[in-house]
Design an enzyme around this catalytic site. Sequence first.
Site, PDB file in Angstrom:
ATOM      1  N   ASP A 158       8.094  74.921   9.601  1.00 44.84           N
ATOM      2  CA  ASP A 158       7.396  75.527  10.716  1.00 44.84           C
ATOM      3  C   ASP A 158       5.915  75.739  10.353  1.00 44.84           C
ATOM      4  O   ASP A 158       5.247  74.794   9.961  1.00 44.84           O
ATOM      5  CB  ASP A 158       8.131  76.820  11.111  1.00 44.84           C
ATOM      6  CG  ASP A 158       7.661  77.419  12.411  1.00 44.84           C
ATOM      7  OD1 ASP A 158       8.133  76.972  13.469  1.00 44.84           O
ATOM      8  OD2 ASP A 158       6.820  78.345  12.373  1.00 44.84           O
ATOM      9  N   ARG A 159       5.388  76.955  10.459  1.00 41.61           N
ATOM     10  CA  ARG A 159       3.968  77.174  10.154  1.00 41.61           C
ATOM     11  C   ARG A 159       3.646  76.802   8.716  1.00 41.61           C
ATOM     12  O   ARG A 159       2.551  76.319   8.417  1.00 41.61           O
ATOM     13  CB  ARG A 159       3.569  78.634  10.399  1.00 41.61           C
ATOM     14  CG  ARG A 159       3.962  79.222  11.731  1.00 41.61           C
ATOM     15  CD  ARG A 159       3.491  78.424  12.925  1.00 41.61           C
ATOM     16  NE  ARG A 159       2.055  78.555  13.164  1.00 41.61           N
ATOM     17  CZ  ARG A 159       1.416  77.974  14.193  1.00 41.61           C
ATOM     18  NH1 ARG A 159       2.074  77.213  15.040  1.00 41.61           N
ATOM     19  NH2 ARG A 159       0.124  78.136  14.362  1.00 41.61           N
ATOM     20  N   ARG A 212       2.714  73.326   8.441  1.00 43.08           N
ATOM     21  CA  ARG A 212       1.348  73.051   8.921  1.00 43.08           C
ATOM     22  C   ARG A 212       0.326  73.372   7.823  1.00 43.08           C
ATOM     23  O   ARG A 212      -0.648  72.643   7.635  1.00 43.08           O
ATOM     24  CB  ARG A 212       1.071  73.854  10.194  1.00 43.08           C
ATOM     25  CG  ARG A 212       2.059  73.533  11.287  1.00 43.08           C
ATOM     26  CD  ARG A 212       1.791  74.203  12.629  1.00 43.08           C
ATOM     27  NE  ARG A 212       2.957  73.941  13.467  1.00 43.08           N
ATOM     28  CZ  ARG A 212       3.240  72.765  14.026  1.00 43.08           C
ATOM     29  NH1 ARG A 212       2.394  71.757  13.868  1.00 43.08           N
ATOM     30  NH2 ARG A 212       4.330  72.592  14.754  1.00 43.08           N
ATOM     31  N   HIS A 271       5.691  80.424  23.370  1.00 42.03           N
ATOM     32  CA  HIS A 271       5.038  81.284  22.375  1.00 42.03           C
ATOM     33  C   HIS A 271       3.744  80.684  21.866  1.00 42.03           C
ATOM     34  O   HIS A 271       2.858  81.417  21.412  1.00 42.03           O
ATOM     35  CB  HIS A 271       5.988  81.566  21.215  1.00 42.03           C
ATOM     36  CG  HIS A 271       6.363  80.356  20.425  1.00 42.03           C
ATOM     37  ND1 HIS A 271       7.171  79.343  20.920  1.00 42.03           N
ATOM     38  CD2 HIS A 271       6.031  79.981  19.160  1.00 42.03           C
ATOM     39  CE1 HIS A 271       7.322  78.419  19.994  1.00 42.03           C
ATOM     40  NE2 HIS A 271       6.647  78.771  18.932  1.00 42.03           N
ATOM     41  N   TRP A 272       3.602  79.351  21.918  1.00 38.72           N
ATOM     42  CA  TRP A 272       2.367  78.721  21.454  1.00 38.72           C
ATOM     43  C   TRP A 272       1.161  79.237  22.238  1.00 38.72           C
ATOM     44  O   TRP A 272       0.122  79.545  21.644  1.00 38.72           O
ATOM     45  CB  TRP A 272       2.473  77.193  21.573  1.00 38.72           C
ATOM     46  CG  TRP A 272       3.131  76.558  20.406  1.00 38.72           C
ATOM     47  CD1 TRP A 272       4.454  76.629  20.063  1.00 38.72           C
ATOM     48  CD2 TRP A 272       2.515  75.751  19.410  1.00 38.72           C
ATOM     49  NE1 TRP A 272       4.690  75.918  18.916  1.00 38.72           N
ATOM     50  CE2 TRP A 272       3.527  75.361  18.496  1.00 38.72           C
ATOM     51  CE3 TRP A 272       1.210  75.305  19.203  1.00 38.72           C
ATOM     52  CZ2 TRP A 272       3.256  74.551  17.386  1.00 38.72           C
ATOM     53  CZ3 TRP A 272       0.952  74.502  18.099  1.00 38.72           C
ATOM     54  CH2 TRP A 272       1.967  74.133  17.203  1.00 38.72           C
ATOM     55  N   TYR A 282      -1.538  81.715  15.440  1.00 39.23           N
ATOM     56  CA  TYR A 282      -1.396  80.837  16.606  1.00 39.23           C
ATOM     57  C   TYR A 282      -2.720  80.611  17.324  1.00 39.23           C
ATOM     58  O   TYR A 282      -2.952  79.525  17.885  1.00 39.23           O
ATOM     59  CB  TYR A 282      -0.336  81.406  17.560  1.00 39.23           C
ATOM     60  CG  TYR A 282       1.058  80.994  17.148  1.00 39.23           C
ATOM     61  CD1 TYR A 282       1.647  79.853  17.683  1.00 39.23           C
ATOM     62  CD2 TYR A 282       1.762  81.719  16.197  1.00 39.23           C
ATOM     63  CE1 TYR A 282       2.915  79.456  17.276  1.00 39.23           C
ATOM     64  CE2 TYR A 282       3.021  81.330  15.785  1.00 39.23           C
ATOM     65  CZ  TYR A 282       3.599  80.196  16.333  1.00 39.23           C
ATOM     66  OH  TYR A 282       4.850  79.792  15.922  1.00 39.23           O
ATOM     67  N   HIS A 329      16.686  75.264  14.595  1.00 39.95           N
ATOM     68  CA  HIS A 329      15.384  75.172  13.938  1.00 39.95           C
ATOM     69  C   HIS A 329      15.409  75.599  12.475  1.00 39.95           C
ATOM     70  O   HIS A 329      14.601  75.128  11.676  1.00 39.95           O
ATOM     71  CB  HIS A 329      14.395  76.047  14.716  1.00 39.95           C
ATOM     72  CG  HIS A 329      12.980  75.983  14.265  1.00 39.95           C
ATOM     73  ND1 HIS A 329      12.325  74.799  13.989  1.00 39.95           N
ATOM     74  CD2 HIS A 329      12.066  76.974  14.051  1.00 39.95           C
ATOM     75  CE1 HIS A 329      11.077  75.049  13.635  1.00 39.95           C
ATOM     76  NE2 HIS A 329      10.899  76.361  13.657  1.00 39.95           N
TER      77      HIS A 329
END
Length: 295
Positions: free
Chosen positions: A108-109, A112, A153-154, A215, A276
């Site tokens: 997930d994050r 990134r 949520h993005w 975000y 997820h």
Amino acid sequence: MNVMFPENFKQQMISVNGIELCVTTGGDGPPLFLLHGFPQTHVIWHRVAPELASRFSLVMPDLRGYGDSAAPPGDPLHEQYSKREMAKDIVALADYLGFDRFALAGHDRGARVGYRLVLDHSGRVTKYCAIDIVPTIDVWKEMDTASTVSAFHWSFLAARSPLPEQVIGQNPELFYRFLLQRWASDITKLDPQAIQAYLDQYRDPRKIHAQCEDYRAGATVDRALDQASRDASAQLDCPVMVLWSTGYLSDKANSPLATWRKWAADVTEIPVDCGHFIVEEEPDLAAAALIDFFN
């Protein structure tokens, strides 16, 4: 010490890149950094860490703004929580621990942060595993009505401060538990003690703000950095494996392999029939895939 990990694992606070990170380490062998995602902490690795520790020296930080790591206030350009800055945290942590090169997996994050680290710090990462993401710029470009609704949520978390912070702050457990239930194939597959660890961090309003800033960075500076990398035809300079879930949101049912091949020459994929939270929902499969890839 976090009771969710073997007793011989060590948890400590380490100051690097101007920030204090909570870091859990354990195992023996070549270094493998594991970066968690939203809305979680390093605890996501608790089911795979014992198996991985037999082969690797594991480094599992709470990212800045998450868990027990520091959560500095955001800045107008959201650079404090850009994946470039968060990647600098991880590189500085590797330097502190004496690792010139290391393997890296992120969910997930954290994934990134991972691919930005590979792009910005050439030669530092031996192999990289992205768990259940495509790069940020591709997420925004592929948004349509259905995906905008399912991944609300993005845009919500990226809204101008203090709106999302104040809305979430009215009932943090309701909001974050809703996301966990929505994204898991079956919430009972997650350890209740782990869920509580994720929810406990939101007793601190600074963590809610920090993760909104994460975000906001994704919608602004991170997207711009991705575009600059794409314009420069930048490539990930190491082998890449993508673990992706077939059961996470309707718009994630298709293979991300074609998207990742725009970013790296050497990419493999493993689809996993779960939600997820792959390393928690299917830990045996995930651990085996990680060991096979990183060996």
